[in-house]
Design a protein around this motif. Structure first.
Motif, PDB file in Angstrom:
ATOM      1  N   TYR A   1       0.828  -1.189   0.000  1.00 15.39           N
ATOM      2  CA  TYR A   1       0.000   0.000   0.000  1.00 15.39           C
ATOM      3  C   TYR A   1       0.868   1.246   0.000  1.00 15.39           C
ATOM      4  O   TYR A   1       1.899   1.298   0.674  1.00 15.39           O
ATOM      5  CB  TYR A   1      -0.894   0.029   1.244  1.00 15.39           C
ATOM      6  N   PRO A   2       0.475   2.292  -0.735  1.00 10.13           N
ATOM      7  CA  PRO A   2       1.196   3.557  -0.648  1.00 10.13           C
ATOM      8  C   PRO A   2       0.962   4.172   0.715  1.00 10.13           C
ATOM      9  O   PRO A   2      -0.035   3.912   1.378  1.00 10.13           O
ATOM     10  CB  PRO A   2       0.580   4.392  -1.775  1.00 10.13           C
ATOM     11  N   TYR A   3       1.923   5.017   1.141  1.00 10.48           N
ATOM     12  CA  TYR A   3       1.853   5.575   2.481  1.00 10.48           C
ATOM     13  C   TYR A   3       0.557   6.331   2.720  1.00 10.48           C
ATOM     14  O   TYR A   3       0.020   6.324   3.828  1.00 10.48           O
ATOM     15  CB  TYR A   3       3.050   6.506   2.730  1.00 10.48           C
ATOM     16  N   GLY A   4       0.014   6.966   1.683  1.00 10.48           N
ATOM     17  CA  GLY A   4      -1.189   7.771   1.863  1.00 10.48           C
ATOM     18  C   GLY A   4      -2.355   6.988   2.428  1.00 10.48           C
ATOM     19  O   GLY A   4      -3.267   7.566   3.015  1.00 10.48           O
ATOM     20  N   LEU A   5      -2.345   5.674   2.285  1.00 10.40           N
ATOM     21  CA  LEU A   5      -3.424   4.847   2.802  1.00 10.40           C
ATOM     22  C   LEU A   5      -3.124   4.312   4.200  1.00 10.40           C
ATOM     23  O   LEU A   5      -3.927   3.607   4.778  1.00 10.40           O
ATOM     24  CB  LEU A   5      -3.684   3.665   1.840  1.00 10.40           C
ATOM     25  N   GLN A   6      -1.955   4.651   4.716  1.00 10.14           N
ATOM     26  CA  GLN A   6      -1.566   4.123   6.020  1.00 10.14           C
ATOM     27  C   GLN A   6      -1.821   5.152   7.118  1.00 10.14           C
ATOM     28  O   GLN A   6      -1.703   6.356   6.908  1.00 10.14           O
ATOM     29  CB  GLN A   6      -0.073   3.744   6.028  1.00 10.14           C
ATOM     30  N   ASP A   7      -2.165   4.666   8.261  1.00 10.35           N
ATOM     31  CA  ASP A   7      -2.318   5.541   9.415  1.00 10.35           C
ATOM     32  C   ASP A   7      -0.940   5.992   9.895  1.00 10.35           C
ATOM     33  O   ASP A   7      -0.011   5.203   9.973  1.00 10.35           O
ATOM     34  CB  ASP A   7      -3.025   4.772  10.530  1.00 10.35           C
ATOM     35  N   LYS A   8      -0.800   7.283  10.233  1.00 10.08           N
ATOM     36  CA  LYS A   8       0.499   7.816  10.633  1.00 10.08           C
ATOM     37  C   LYS A   8       1.034   7.120  11.883  1.00 10.08           C
ATOM     38  O   LYS A   8       2.234   6.883  12.016  1.00 10.08           O
ATOM     39  CB  LYS A   8       0.407   9.323  10.862  1.00 10.08           C
ATOM     40  N   LYS A   9       0.154   6.791  12.808  1.00 13.42           N
ATOM     41  CA  LYS A   9       0.596   6.114  14.022  1.00 13.42           C
ATOM     42  C   LYS A   9       1.172   4.743  13.694  1.00 13.42           C
ATOM     43  O   LYS A   9       2.148   4.305  14.316  1.00 13.42           O
ATOM     44  CB  LYS A   9      -0.571   5.971  14.996  1.00 13.42           C
ATOM     45  N   PHE A  10       0.582   4.073  12.717  1.00 17.03           N
ATOM     46  CA  PHE A  10       1.067   2.766  12.306  1.00 17.03           C
ATOM     47  C   PHE A  10       2.465   2.893  11.708  1.00 17.03           C
ATOM     48  O   PHE A  10       3.352   2.089  12.008  1.00 17.03           O
ATOM     49  CB  PHE A  10       0.101   2.153  11.292  1.00 17.03           C
ATOM     50  N   LEU A  11       2.688   3.925  10.883  1.00 14.88           N
ATOM     51  CA  LEU A  11       3.997   4.143  10.279  1.00 14.88           C
ATOM     52  C   LEU A  11       5.034   4.442  11.356  1.00 14.88           C
ATOM     53  O   LEU A  11       6.146   3.910  11.329  1.00 14.88           O
ATOM     54  CB  LEU A  11       3.942   5.287   9.269  1.00 14.88           C
ATOM     55  N   ASN A  12       4.679   5.290  12.312  1.00 13.53           N
ATOM     56  CA  ASN A  12       5.611   5.609  13.390  1.00 13.53           C
ATOM     57  C   ASN A  12       5.979   4.369  14.194  1.00 13.53           C
ATOM     58  O   ASN A  12       7.128   4.193  14.606  1.00 13.53           O
ATOM     59  CB  ASN A  12       5.003   6.660  14.318  1.00 13.53           C
ATOM     60  N   MET A  13       5.012   3.488  14.430  1.00  7.60           N
ATOM     61  CA  MET A  13       5.264   2.255  15.171  1.00  7.60           C
ATOM     62  C   MET A  13       6.251   1.382  14.404  1.00  7.60           C
ATOM     63  O   MET A  13       7.179   0.812  14.995  1.00  7.60           O
ATOM     64  CB  MET A  13       3.952   1.507  15.401  1.00  7.60           C
ATOM     65  N   ARG A  14       6.061   1.286  13.087  1.00  8.35           N
ATOM     66  CA  ARG A  14       6.972   0.474  12.271  1.00  8.35           C
ATOM     67  C   ARG A  14       8.354   1.111  12.190  1.00  8.35           C
ATOM     68  O   ARG A  14       9.373   0.405  12.182  1.00  8.35           O
ATOM     69  CB  ARG A  14       6.394   0.288  10.859  1.00  8.35           C
ATOM     70  N   LEU A  15       8.409   2.424  12.140  1.00  8.49           N
ATOM     71  CA  LEU A  15       9.699   3.118  12.147  1.00  8.49           C
ATOM     72  C   LEU A  15      10.471   2.795  13.418  1.00  8.49           C
ATOM     73  O   LEU A  15      11.674   2.514  13.380  1.00  8.49           O
ATOM     74  CB  LEU A  15       9.486   4.633  12.028  1.00  8.49           C
ATOM     75  N   LEU A  16       9.775   2.834  14.546  1.00  4.80           N
ATOM     76  CA  LEU A  16      10.419   2.525  15.819  1.00  4.80           C
ATOM     77  C   LEU A  16      10.918   1.086  15.856  1.00  4.80           C
ATOM     78  O   LEU A  16      12.011   0.804  16.365  1.00  4.80           O
ATOM     79  CB  LEU A  16       9.449   2.773  16.971  1.00  4.80           C
ATOM     80  N   GLU A  17      10.127   0.153  15.327  1.00  4.34           N
ATOM     81  CA  GLU A  17      10.545  -1.252  15.299  1.00  4.34           C
ATOM     82  C   GLU A  17      11.829  -1.411  14.488  1.00  4.34           C
ATOM     83  O   GLU A  17      12.734  -2.152  14.883  1.00  4.34           O
ATOM     84  CB  GLU A  17       9.433  -2.111  14.708  1.00  4.34           C
ATOM     85  N   ILE A  18      11.909  -0.716  13.360  1.00  5.02           N
ATOM     86  CA  ILE A  18      13.112  -0.791  12.525  1.00  5.02           C
ATOM     87  C   ILE A  18      14.314  -0.215  13.259  1.00  5.02           C
ATOM     88  O   ILE A  18      15.403  -0.802  13.270  1.00  5.02           O
ATOM     89  CB  ILE A  18      12.881  -0.052  11.189  1.00  5.02           C
ATOM     90  N   LEU A  19      14.127   0.928  13.904  1.00  2.89           N
ATOM     91  CA  LEU A  19      15.232   1.547  14.633  1.00  2.89           C
ATOM     92  C   LEU A  19      15.671   0.679  15.813  1.00  2.89           C
ATOM     93  O   LEU A  19      16.867   0.571  16.101  1.00  2.89           O
ATOM     94  CB  LEU A  19      14.817   2.939  15.128  1.00  2.89           C
ATOM     95  N   GLU A  20      14.716   0.061  16.509  1.00  5.85           N
ATOM     96  CA  GLU A  20      15.058  -0.783  17.655  1.00  5.85           C
ATOM     97  C   GLU A  20      15.817  -2.035  17.226  1.00  5.85           C
ATOM     98  O   GLU A  20      16.717  -2.494  17.926  1.00  5.85           O
ATOM     99  CB  GLU A  20      13.790  -1.179  18.410  1.00  5.85           C
ATOM    100  N   GLN A  21      15.451  -2.615  16.076  1.00  7.82           N
ATOM    101  CA  GLN A  21      16.041  -3.874  15.636  1.00  7.82           C
ATOM    102  C   GLN A  21      17.327  -3.702  14.831  1.00  7.82           C
ATOM    103  O   GLN A  21      18.174  -4.603  14.822  1.00  7.82           O
ATOM    104  CB  GLN A  21      15.028  -4.663  14.780  1.00  7.82           C
ATOM    105  N   HIS A  22      17.498  -2.556  14.177  1.00  6.99           N
ATOM    106  CA  HIS A  22      18.605  -2.415  13.220  1.00  6.99           C
ATOM    107  C   HIS A  22      19.612  -1.332  13.570  1.00  6.99           C
ATOM    108  O   HIS A  22      20.601  -1.177  12.842  1.00  6.99           O
ATOM    109  CB  HIS A  22      18.049  -2.138  11.814  1.00  6.99           C
ATOM    110  N   THR A  23      19.384  -0.569  14.623  1.00  8.27           N
ATOM    111  CA  THR A  23      20.301   0.540  14.899  1.00  8.27           C
ATOM    112  C   THR A  23      20.725   0.598  16.359  1.00  8.27           C
ATOM    113  O   THR A  23      20.047   0.089  17.249  1.00  8.27           O
ATOM    114  CB  THR A  23      19.673   1.902  14.535  1.00  8.27           C
TER     115      THR A  23
END
Length: 244
Positions: free
Chosen positions: A2-24
């Motif tokens: 799905y393009p970002y425009g269809l995603q809830d911003k809170k959902f994107l932020n949650m996934r961003l945090l998961e990536i940062l926690e696991q990879h950085t």
């Protein structure tokens, strides 16, 4: 996907945090383009680098310690690597938990670290060689005793010892009924500090020797009536005087 425009911003932020926690961490950073790629690969989210940057700034405004210098990384997390190692080692060398319980708990603790942390705990592979309790009710016992102590209620249990077959066997036919006051960890084992209605001295029982533990409706006898408390009670002093 799905393009970002269809995603809830809170959902994107949650996934961003998961990536940062696991990879950085402070030694491992990601470019914003790499984050874009991970969002699409791992979560099916399509967005631009500008969208990632905007949401990273939003997370910073929310209080997350995120560095954007020389790449993106999460500077602080719920547990630092050293803290996780201490927690894992305490479980690893605990004699109270069963081997299976210790292994499950360690797996959860390792999961709290990023992918670079996993390589730092290779000693966990030696778990089967360590001594652990065979009583799989220990964690349940902890829960019941926590509730009983908080609600100031007596408990009843069967107290056991190991036989020649390396299995637990009751020390007596009748169950033990005590006033639970406190739990302490000593030399890798948990102990219950308690008393009998017929005695004004503290008794000690190992949690991994208890089975059929249950909380009763009867209220405990006040702790300050114990002989050990008459002249003031010190837990470190008490444990030093009762090292076994």
């Amino acid at each position: 996907m799905y393009p970002y425009g269809l995603q809830d911003k809170k959902f994107l932020n949650m996934r961003l945090l998961e990536i940062l926690e696991q990879h950085t961490d402070s030694d491992h950073r990601l470019t914003q383009q790499k984050i874009v790629d991970l969002l699409e690969t791992n979560y099916g989210i399509r967005c631009t680098r500008q969208t990632v940057k905007n949401n990273l700034m939003l997370l910073k405004d929310m209080g997350y310690e995120i560095s954007l210098q020389g790449g993106v990384c999460l500077m602080s997390r719920q547990f630092e690597d050293a803290e996780l190692r201490m927690l894992i080692d305490s479980v690893l060398f605990s004699r109270t938990l069963s081997g299976a319980q210790a292994e499950r708990l360690i797996e959860k603790l390792v999961g709290l670290g990023n992918k670079y942390f996993h390589a730092k705990v290779k000693h966990v592979s030696h778990l089967p060689k360590l001594i652990h309790s065979e009583n799989k009710q220990v964690l349940l016992n902890l829960d019941v005793l926590n509730d009983a102590i908080e609600q100031e209620r007596k408990v009843r249990f069967t107290y056991n010892s190991y036989g020649k077959d390396f299995q637990l066997h009751p020390r007596r036919k009748d169950p033990y009924i005590v006033n639970p006051y406190q739990m302490v960890a000593n030399q890798g084992r948990y102990y219950l500090l308690c008393s009998y209605d017929t005695s004004n001295r503290l008794s000690h029982y190992r949690l991994d020797y208890m089975t059929k533990l249950e909380m009763l409706d009867a209220k405990v006898e006040p702790m300050d009536q114990m002989e050990d408390f008459v002249q003031g009670y010190s837990l470190p002093k008490h444990m030093a005087e009762h090292i076994y």
